[in-house]
Design a protein around this motif. Structure first.
Motif, PDB file in Angstrom:
ATOM      1  N   GLY A   1       7.724   1.934  10.465  1.00 40.64           N
ATOM      2  CA  GLY A   1       6.856   0.767  10.341  1.00 40.64           C
ATOM      3  C   GLY A   1       5.404   1.156  10.159  1.00 40.64           C
ATOM      4  O   GLY A   1       4.680   0.544   9.370  1.00 40.64           O
ATOM      5  N   MET A   2       4.964   2.180  10.864  1.00 46.71           N
ATOM      6  CA  MET A   2       3.587   2.642  10.722  1.00 46.71           C
ATOM      7  C   MET A   2       3.350   3.202   9.322  1.00 46.71           C
ATOM      8  O   MET A   2       2.279   3.004   8.739  1.00 46.71           O
ATOM      9  CB  MET A   2       3.266   3.703  11.781  1.00 46.71           C
ATOM     10  CG  MET A   2       3.145   3.125  13.175  1.00 46.71           C
ATOM     11  SD  MET A   2       2.928   4.376  14.438  1.00 46.71           S
ATOM     12  CE  MET A   2       1.362   5.060  13.981  1.00 46.71           C
ATOM     13  N   LEU A   3       4.335   3.883   8.753  1.00 51.36           N
ATOM     14  CA  LEU A   3       4.185   4.413   7.403  1.00 51.36           C
ATOM     15  C   LEU A   3       4.120   3.292   6.370  1.00 51.36           C
ATOM     16  O   LEU A   3       3.375   3.388   5.392  1.00 51.36           O
ATOM     17  CB  LEU A   3       5.326   5.374   7.082  1.00 51.36           C
ATOM     18  CG  LEU A   3       5.254   6.721   7.780  1.00 51.36           C
ATOM     19  CD1 LEU A   3       6.485   7.548   7.460  1.00 51.36           C
ATOM     20  CD2 LEU A   3       3.998   7.472   7.399  1.00 51.36           C
ATOM     21  N   VAL A   4       4.873   2.213   6.591  1.00 51.92           N
ATOM     22  CA  VAL A   4       4.809   1.072   5.674  1.00 51.92           C
ATOM     23  C   VAL A   4       3.434   0.426   5.758  1.00 51.92           C
ATOM     24  O   VAL A   4       2.828   0.076   4.735  1.00 51.92           O
ATOM     25  CB  VAL A   4       5.928   0.057   5.997  1.00 51.92           C
ATOM     26  CG1 VAL A   4       5.716  -1.250   5.271  1.00 51.92           C
ATOM     27  CG2 VAL A   4       7.282   0.647   5.654  1.00 51.92           C
ATOM     28  N   VAL A   5       2.924   0.266   6.972  1.00 52.57           N
ATOM     29  CA  VAL A   5       1.596  -0.326   7.147  1.00 52.57           C
ATOM     30  C   VAL A   5       0.528   0.548   6.506  1.00 52.57           C
ATOM     31  O   VAL A   5      -0.436   0.047   5.938  1.00 52.57           O
ATOM     32  CB  VAL A   5       1.304  -0.561   8.649  1.00 52.57           C
ATOM     33  CG1 VAL A   5      -0.144  -0.895   8.903  1.00 52.57           C
ATOM     34  CG2 VAL A   5       2.199  -1.669   9.182  1.00 52.57           C
ATOM     35  N   CYS A   6       0.700   1.866   6.551  1.00 49.40           N
ATOM     36  CA  CYS A   6      -0.251   2.770   5.900  1.00 49.40           C
ATOM     37  C   CYS A   6      -0.078   2.762   4.384  1.00 49.40           C
ATOM     38  O   CYS A   6      -0.986   3.151   3.655  1.00 49.40           O
ATOM     39  CB  CYS A   6      -0.084   4.187   6.432  1.00 49.40           C
ATOM     40  SG  CYS A   6      -0.622   4.377   8.137  1.00 49.40           S
ATOM     41  N   GLY A   7       1.065   2.335   3.875  1.00 47.51           N
ATOM     42  CA  GLY A   7       1.310   2.306   2.442  1.00 47.51           C
ATOM     43  C   GLY A   7       0.531   1.218   1.729  1.00 47.51           C
ATOM     44  O   GLY A   7       0.153   1.375   0.564  1.00 47.51           O
ATOM     45  N   VAL A   8       0.288   0.110   2.400  1.00 50.77           N
ATOM     46  CA  VAL A   8      -0.455  -0.989   1.777  1.00 50.77           C
ATOM     47  C   VAL A   8      -1.888  -0.575   1.449  1.00 50.77           C
ATOM     48  O   VAL A   8      -2.340  -0.790   0.323  1.00 50.77           O
ATOM     49  CB  VAL A   8      -0.393  -2.249   2.660  1.00 50.77           C
ATOM     50  CG1 VAL A   8      -1.292  -3.343   2.125  1.00 50.77           C
ATOM     51  CG2 VAL A   8       1.036  -2.748   2.777  1.00 50.77           C
ATOM     52  N   PRO A   9      -2.631   0.037   2.371  1.00 48.14           N
ATOM     53  CA  PRO A   9      -3.970   0.501   1.994  1.00 48.14           C
ATOM     54  C   PRO A   9      -3.944   1.567   0.899  1.00 48.14           C
ATOM     55  O   PRO A   9      -4.883   1.673   0.118  1.00 48.14           O
ATOM     56  CB  PRO A   9      -4.547   1.082   3.290  1.00 48.14           C
ATOM     57  CG  PRO A   9      -3.775   0.473   4.371  1.00 48.14           C
ATOM     58  CD  PRO A   9      -2.418   0.195   3.816  1.00 48.14           C
ATOM     59  N   ALA A  10      -2.867   2.333   0.824  1.00 46.18           N
ATOM     60  CA  ALA A  10      -2.775   3.345  -0.229  1.00 46.18           C
ATOM     61  C   ALA A  10      -2.701   2.692  -1.601  1.00 46.18           C
ATOM     62  O   ALA A  10      -3.350   3.141  -2.546  1.00 46.18           O
ATOM     63  CB  ALA A  10      -1.553   4.233   0.008  1.00 46.18           C
ATOM     64  N   ILE A  11      -1.939   1.615  -1.717  1.00 46.11           N
ATOM     65  CA  ILE A  11      -1.792   0.943  -3.007  1.00 46.11           C
ATOM     66  C   ILE A  11      -3.053   0.177  -3.363  1.00 46.11           C
ATOM     67  O   ILE A  11      -3.617   0.332  -4.449  1.00 46.11           O
ATOM     68  CB  ILE A  11      -0.566   0.013  -2.976  1.00 46.11           C
ATOM     69  CG1 ILE A  11       0.703   0.848  -2.824  1.00 46.11           C
ATOM     70  CG2 ILE A  11      -0.503  -0.850  -4.222  1.00 46.11           C
ATOM     71  CD1 ILE A  11       1.929   0.036  -2.492  1.00 46.11           C
ATOM     72  N   VAL A  12      -3.511  -0.650  -2.444  1.00 49.93           N
ATOM     73  CA  VAL A  12      -4.695  -1.470  -2.706  1.00 49.93           C
ATOM     74  C   VAL A  12      -5.950  -0.605  -2.777  1.00 49.93           C
ATOM     75  O   VAL A  12      -6.768  -0.743  -3.688  1.00 49.93           O
ATOM     76  CB  VAL A  12      -4.847  -2.563  -1.622  1.00 49.93           C
ATOM     77  CG1 VAL A  12      -6.126  -3.335  -1.799  1.00 49.93           C
ATOM     78  CG2 VAL A  12      -3.649  -3.493  -1.639  1.00 49.93           C
ATOM     79  N   GLY A  13      -6.089   0.309  -1.838  1.00 45.43           N
ATOM     80  CA  GLY A  13      -7.254   1.186  -1.807  1.00 45.43           C
ATOM     81  C   GLY A  13      -7.320   2.099  -3.009  1.00 45.43           C
ATOM     82  O   GLY A  13      -8.405   2.412  -3.503  1.00 45.43           O
ATOM     83  N   GLY A  14      -6.161   2.541  -3.489  1.00 46.91           N
ATOM     84  CA  GLY A  14      -6.144   3.375  -4.691  1.00 46.91           C
ATOM     85  C   GLY A  14      -6.716   2.640  -5.893  1.00 46.91           C
ATOM     86  O   GLY A  14      -7.465   3.207  -6.679  1.00 46.91           O
ATOM     87  N   GLY A  15      -6.379   1.362  -6.017  1.00 40.95           N
ATOM     88  CA  GLY A  15      -6.939   0.558  -7.109  1.00 40.95           C
ATOM     89  C   GLY A  15      -8.426   0.349  -6.967  1.00 40.95           C
ATOM     90  O   GLY A  15      -9.173   0.397  -7.951  1.00 40.95           O
ATOM     91  N   VAL A  16      -8.872   0.143  -5.745  1.00 41.59           N
ATOM     92  CA  VAL A  16     -10.307  -0.056  -5.505  1.00 41.59           C
ATOM     93  C   VAL A  16     -11.080   1.222  -5.811  1.00 41.59           C
ATOM     94  O   VAL A  16     -12.126   1.186  -6.469  1.00 41.59           O
ATOM     95  CB  VAL A  16     -10.550  -0.526  -4.050  1.00 41.59           C
ATOM     96  CG1 VAL A  16     -12.018  -0.511  -3.708  1.00 41.59           C
ATOM     97  CG2 VAL A  16      -9.958  -1.903  -3.831  1.00 41.59           C
ATOM     98  N   VAL A  17     -10.565   2.350  -5.341  1.00 45.08           N
ATOM     99  CA  VAL A  17     -11.227   3.636  -5.612  1.00 45.08           C
ATOM    100  C   VAL A  17     -11.246   3.916  -7.109  1.00 45.08           C
ATOM    101  O   VAL A  17     -12.249   4.381  -7.642  1.00 45.08           O
ATOM    102  CB  VAL A  17     -10.523   4.779  -4.834  1.00 45.08           C
ATOM    103  CG1 VAL A  17     -10.995   6.142  -5.299  1.00 45.08           C
ATOM    104  CG2 VAL A  17     -10.762   4.616  -3.351  1.00 45.08           C
TER     105      VAL A  17
END
Length: 53
Positions: free
Chosen positions: A8-24
């Motif tokens: 569950g923690m890895l899934v929660v960390c996956g959302v910032p990876a997808i959204v944050g990757g686009g922002v970066v």
């Protein structure tokens, strides 16, 4: 810490990876190197969270 909680923690960390990757990507004018660096930092942070007791 049990396995479902770690997953569950890895899934929660996956959302910032997808959204944050686009922002970066947008902030650094299409630089994939910046996205890779950002994703690597998130990977290290998520690994540290999951590996801790």
């Amino acid at each position: 810490m049990d396995i479902p909680r770690k997953l569950g923690m890895l899934v929660v960390c996956g959302v910032p990876a997808i959204v944050g990757g686009g922002v970066v990507f947008a902030i650094f004018n299409g630089s994939y190197a910046a996205v890779v660096a950002f994703e690597f930092m998130l990977l290290i942070a998520a690994g540290g969270l999951v590996s801790s007791r």
